[in-house]
Design an enzyme around this catalytic site. Structure first.
Site, short mmCIF file in Angstrom:
data_model
loop_
_atom_site.label_atom_id
_atom_site.label_comp_id
_atom_site.label_asym_id
_atom_site.label_seq_id
_atom_site.Cartn_x
_atom_site.Cartn_y
_atom_site.Cartn_z
N SER A 75 0.83 -1.20 0.00
CA SER A 75 0.00 0.00 0.00
C SER A 75 0.86 1.25 0.00
O SER A 75 1.97 1.27 0.55
CB SER A 75 -0.90 0.00 1.24
N TYR A 89 -2.58 -0.16 10.00
CA TYR A 89 -2.72 -0.75 8.66
C TYR A 89 -1.42 -0.60 7.88
O TYR A 89 -0.90 -1.57 7.31
CB TYR A 89 -3.87 -0.09 7.92
#
Length: 333
Positions: A129, A154
């Protein structure tokens, strides 16, 4: 050729599976239908894949975070390659339910690495990501930049995945490619993402929450461009050619940014949605949220040079495509 795709009921996973099925390949899809967002949407994606080429698509309702269940389910299934897209997504939700991220994104990633090791797969492509870059003032984000200051759990789990993959590539010579995705949108997208939420609100006449008063930049990337990049990566595993990398490691592992290479103001996204919906948005301005970053901007020189990746879809085309899908298919369900 048989490819295992984790997160096959997810947004990117469904589209990648469809692309491989279109090429005549066999796909084993896996997902455990966590209720982070609409289960009806996830089931509809799987139904679409089954209707597409049922003879070449096997779906497993399975939690890859459970190592024993993973091994049992795949005991008699041949796997040549893996596209590991399954994960617990979402920056804000990681503030509320951190255990879900450790289970899926850390333990689950190790389980997939072990599966790749056991089956000696030819290539493991996995999702990272743009969140790994954290707060940065210098842009665009380059893969060579340091990524050791994540500002959400995350992001920390995704960076941990990259480091674990580097270790497995070094120790066990597993060819791997990690893809740092930048804000993906398009038909069959995720309801928790801005494009879906804003479109739904505008069409229903509801206000939209706009963080940092709209002063945010995102490298919005259309799903067709993302799928093209994933498949290009899958078809070109890194070679174990013995060249040293920084730090002395010699590994068949590479990282790429995969984005549009064109950050857009959040206000411009809203304008594009208004035009496609032919309605004005009612804005509810809010401050920046914890865990969010001001800007994402992908330097895609590496993936363009190595794989020929070249995104072609601007907001002016991608947003109407999403709105038309939403109006014509999803809103009628």
């Amino acid at each position: 050729m048989t490819t295992l795709i984790t997160g096959a009921a997810g947004f990117i996973g469904m589209h990648v599976a469809a692309a491989l099925l279109d090429r005549g390949e066999r796909v084993v899809g896996m997902d455990n239908f966590t209720p982070y967002y609409s289960l009806d949407l996830k089931r509809a994606r799987v139904a679409r894949l089954k209707a597409h080429r049922s003879e070449a698509f096997l779906f497993l309702d399975l939690d890859f975070g459970d190592a024993d269940a993973l091994a049992r389910a795949l005991a008699t299934t041949t796997i040549d390659r893996i596209v590991h897209l399954g994960a617990q997504p979402g920056v804000r939700y990681s503030l509320e339910n951190p255990a879900a991220y450790i289970h899926s994104n850390v333990s689950g990633h190790v389980n997939i690495l072990e599966l790749a090791r056991d089956r000696a797969v030819s290539h493991l492509v996995y999702a990272s990501s743009s969140s790994v870059y954290g707060l940065r003032s210098d842009t665009p984000f380059r893969v060579s930049d340091r990524a050791d200051t994540p500002i959400s759990l995350y992001a920390a789990t995704k960076r941990a995945d990259e480091l674990m993959s580097e270790t497995y590539a070094h120790l066990f010579r597993i060819p791997q490619t990690g893809l740092r995705f930048f804000t993906v949108y398009g038909p069959w997208g995720r309801p928790d993402m801005a494009v879906w939420k804003f479109t739904e609100a505008v069409l229903q006449g509801h206000p939209i929450d706009v963080y940092n008063h709209g002063d945010m930049l995102r490298d919005f990337t259309f799903i067709d461009d993302i799928v093209n990049g994933v498949v290009l990566a899958l078809d070109h595993p890194p070679q174990d050619d013995g060249r040293e990398k920084p730090g002395g490691f010699t590994t068949p592992h590479r990282l790429y940014n995969i984005g549009n290479n064109r950050p857009e103001q959040l206000t411009d996204l809203i304008k594009a949605i208004e035009e496609a919906c032919e309605r004005k948005a009612e804005i509810n301005p809010l401050p920046m949220q914890d865990g969010d970053v001001y800007q994402t901007f992908a330097d895609i020189d590496d993936i363009s040079r190595d794989l020929g990746f070249a995104p072609t879809t601007p907001l002016g085309i991608g947003i109407p495509a999403f709105v038309n899908w939403y109006r014509g298919e999803w809103a009628k369900r």
